[in-house]
Design an enzyme around this catalytic site. Structure first.
Site, PDB file in Angstrom:
ATOM      1  N   GLU A   1       0.977  -1.118  -0.099  1.00 23.06           N
ATOM      2  CA  GLU A   1       0.081   0.096   0.230  1.00 23.06           C
ATOM      3  C   GLU A   1       0.722   1.210   0.051  1.00 23.06           C
ATOM      4  OE1 GLU A   1      -3.113   0.230   3.214  1.00 23.06           O
ATOM      5  OE2 GLU A   1      -4.479  -0.439   1.943  1.00 23.06           O
TER       6      GLU A   1
ATOM      7  N   HIS B   1       7.981 -26.363   0.893  1.00 27.67           N
ATOM      8  CA  HIS B   1       7.069 -27.760   0.295  1.00 27.67           C
ATOM      9  C   HIS B   1       6.316 -27.171  -0.722  1.00 27.67           C
ATOM     10  CE1 HIS B   1       9.125 -30.809   2.421  1.00 27.67           C
ATOM     11  NE2 HIS B   1       9.314 -29.675   3.405  1.00 27.67           N
TER      12      HIS B   1
ATOM     13  N   LYS C   1     -14.112   0.905  -3.439  1.00 30.51           N
ATOM     14  CA  LYS C   1     -14.931   1.353  -2.390  1.00 30.51           C
ATOM     15  C   LYS C   1     -16.005   2.076  -2.927  1.00 30.51           C
ATOM     16  CE  LYS C   1     -11.917   1.828   1.580  1.00 30.51           C
ATOM     17  NZ  LYS C   1     -11.207   2.837   2.205  1.00 30.51           N
TER      18      LYS C   1
HETATM   19  O1  PA5 Z   1      -3.442   1.215   5.748  1.00 29.34           O
HETATM   20  C1  PA5 Z   1      -4.548   1.848   5.590  1.00 29.34           C
HETATM   21  O2  PA5 Z   1      -4.791   3.283   5.767  1.00 29.34           O
HETATM   22  C2  PA5 Z   1      -5.769   0.993   5.414  1.00 29.34           C
HETATM   23  O3  PA5 Z   1      -5.448  -0.393   5.107  1.00 29.34           O
HETATM   24  C3  PA5 Z   1      -6.727   1.025   6.496  1.00 29.34           C
HETATM   25  O4  PA5 Z   1      -5.951   0.608   7.670  1.00 29.34           O
HETATM   26  C4  PA5 Z   1      -8.043   0.212   6.116  1.00 29.34           C
HETATM   27  O5  PA5 Z   1      -8.497   0.389   4.943  1.00 29.34           O
HETATM   28  C5  PA5 Z   1      -9.056   0.256   7.193  1.00 29.34           C
HETATM   29  O6  PA5 Z   1      -9.730   1.790   7.554  1.00 29.34           O
HETATM   30  P1  PA5 Z   1     -10.071   2.077   8.720  1.00 29.34           P
HETATM   31  O7  PA5 Z   1      -9.254   2.064   9.750  1.00 29.34           O
HETATM   32  O8  PA5 Z   1     -10.194   3.603   8.184  1.00 29.34           O
HETATM   33  O9  PA5 Z   1     -11.475   1.479   8.810  1.00 29.34           O
END
Ligand code: PA5
Length: 465
Positions: free
Chosen positions: A315, A336, A456
């Site tokens: 990310e 394995h 989303k």
């Molecule tokens: O790293 C990130 O920002 C994302 O993986 C969020 O943690 C994830 O989308 C969850 O978001 P939130 O904590 O707003 O529910």
């Protein structure tokens, strides 16, 4: 850094392209990336407006361990760490099980801590073995009807009090929000008017979950600090509350992370585990096209930590059609399954072993098989009967590295002398720092995840359409 050592000494230095000389050659670039990361942390701490070219700048994670520890020393029971411990102790006293709802960065760190530092069968062992702490289940990290129903059924079959910790920085993530409703309805049936005490939210200073928590009268709401992105939030209340709930020493966790901060800031490039890791991975990607980063964990306890790192790297740097592909494996298991490809497949991988040099339990010997007065050796293992599982693991690590070296496949080792809150705190902070250093090195902003919004948006449009 005594406990955590990065040792790029496997096949790497015999490898045709990369050499220690070349690593020296990029030392100035690594220095400058470190300086930028330190400046980012200062800029963020000063609270001044972030210049447009730096936005978003979620550098708040960097000095968070230092800040929380200093606040603990200064304010004692009033500090966030002490309050988190008190809430966790209260919830542990009230509940036999706790469901932790959250996804992505609001989930993976807590799971990593459970698997790394708790009993391997944490939820199954008697409560006394868990130190009287509650069982911990993770949900709200998917929209899997059978998984959620299964957990509700499990909780329903036990006539025991349970609670909910819901973690969502934005407070609006659909997977977590939907699970929150579903589990709150069940909690209401189970806890009645005690629901507010059995429900602890961790969220932003405002937002839908914050509003819901206020409306439900939750007595304690913890904040995900501003400027700490989801995948960088494991050492905030996001990871610390579940960790404290499991009975982990969260001060030790933070102290490990702070030790890594100190090391990162002061150690010269050639001894700096963060900069060495970034330098080796980056050079191999640039010069040898090793665009797959295999995090090869040895033993089962680090799998969830590896998955946490997969998210962190993917990310943070998977942007602008760049970014290495992270891949966590657990050996010897995956020798394995994936081992064949890593030994003979495309030469696009750098394999970083994560090696823990000791174990918590007594070494199990292969031993002899004497049953009912008869000795059995059909499996021809008597000649290894004096060997223990840790010795077999050590041989497997050495043998695998040797096999990669003989075929000029690059490997490196991250070595921990033990696995506990201190070393995992070091490791988590090391990887977060490495990720932002690499981002600065290659000109990718490691913060923000604009690409996650696309699904989303579409999902919401389809649902509300
Ligand atoms: O790293 C990130 O920002 C994302 O993986 C969020 O943690 C994830 O989308 C969850 O978001 P939130 O904590 O707003 O529910």
């Amino acid at each position: 850094m005594a406990l955590l050592k990065y040792d790029p000494s496997g096949a790497l230095f015999d490898h045709g392209g990369t050499s220690p000389i070349e690593l020296d050659a990029i030392a100035p670039r690594l220095e400058s990336a470190r300086a930028e990361v330190l400046a980012d942390a200062d800029l963020w701490a000063r609270g001044v407006e972030t210049p447009p070219e730096k936005q978003p700048l979620d550098a708040g994670f960097h000095r968070l361990p230092d800040r929380l520890l200093a606040e603990l020393a200064e304010k004692g029971a009033e500090s966030e760490v002490a309050r988190l411990r008190a809430t966790a102790d209260r919830l542990a006293g009230d509940c036999k099980s706790v469901v932790v709802l959250g996804i992505g960065g609001s989930y993976m760190g807590a799971r990593a801590l459970l698997e790394a530092c708790c009993h391997p069968y944490y939820n199954e062992v008697p409560a006394g073995v868990r130190g009287g702490r509650p069982r911990v289940y993770f949900e709200g990290n998917n929209v899997d009807n059978d998984a959620a129903s299964g957990l509700l059924q499990l909780l329903g079959t036990r006539d025991e009090p349970w609670g909910v910790v819901v973690i969502s920085k934005s407070g609006g993530t659909l997977e977590t929000a939907a699970a929150t409703r579903i589990f709150l309805r069940a909690l209401s049936e189970s806890a009645g008017d005690k629901l507010p005490q059995r429900f602890v939210p961790v969220t932003g200073a405002s937002g839908k979950l914050f509003d819901l928590s206020q409306a439900l009268g939750a007595p304690e709401v913890y904040e995900v600090p501003d400027g700490v992105g989801g995948r960088f939030s494991v050492l905030s209340a996001v990871g610390l509350l579940p960790a404290a709930l499991m009975g982990l020493d969260i001060e030790k966790l933070l102290a490990g992370a702070k030790a890594m901060n100190d090391h990162f800031e002061s150690a010269p490039v050639a001894e700096n585990v963060v900069l060495q890791y970034v330098g080796v991975c980056h050079l191999l990607e640039e010069t040898e096209e090793c665009s797959t980063r295999v995090l090869s964990t040895w033993g089962k306890r680090l799998e969830a930590t590896g998955l946490w790192y997969d998210q962190l790297l993917a990310e943070s740097l998977g942007k602008q059609e760049q970014g290495a592909l992270p891949l966590t494996i657990v050996n010897t298991r995956d020798l394995h399954s994936r081992g064949q490809q890593h030994q003979e497949g495309p030469r696009d991988k750098v394999i970083t072993n994560v090696i823990v040099q000791s174990q918590d339990s007594e070494p199990l010997a292969i031993g002899e098989l004497s049953l009912g007065g008869s000795d059995y050796n059909q499996d021809k293992l008597n000649e290894l009967s004096g060997k223990t599982l840790p010795e077999v693991l050590k041989a497997a690590i050495a043998g695998t590295n040797q096999a990669y070296a003989e075929d000029n496949r690059p490997t490196a080792d991250i070595v921990m002398d033990r696995l506990d809150e201190h070393t995992i705190g070091q490791f988590l902070q090391m990887m977060m720092l490495a990720t932002v250093v690499e981002g600065r090195l290659i000109g990718i902003n490691p913060y923000g995840q604009p690409g996650v919004e696309a699904y989303k948006k579409n999902m919401n449009a389809i649902l509300r359409g």
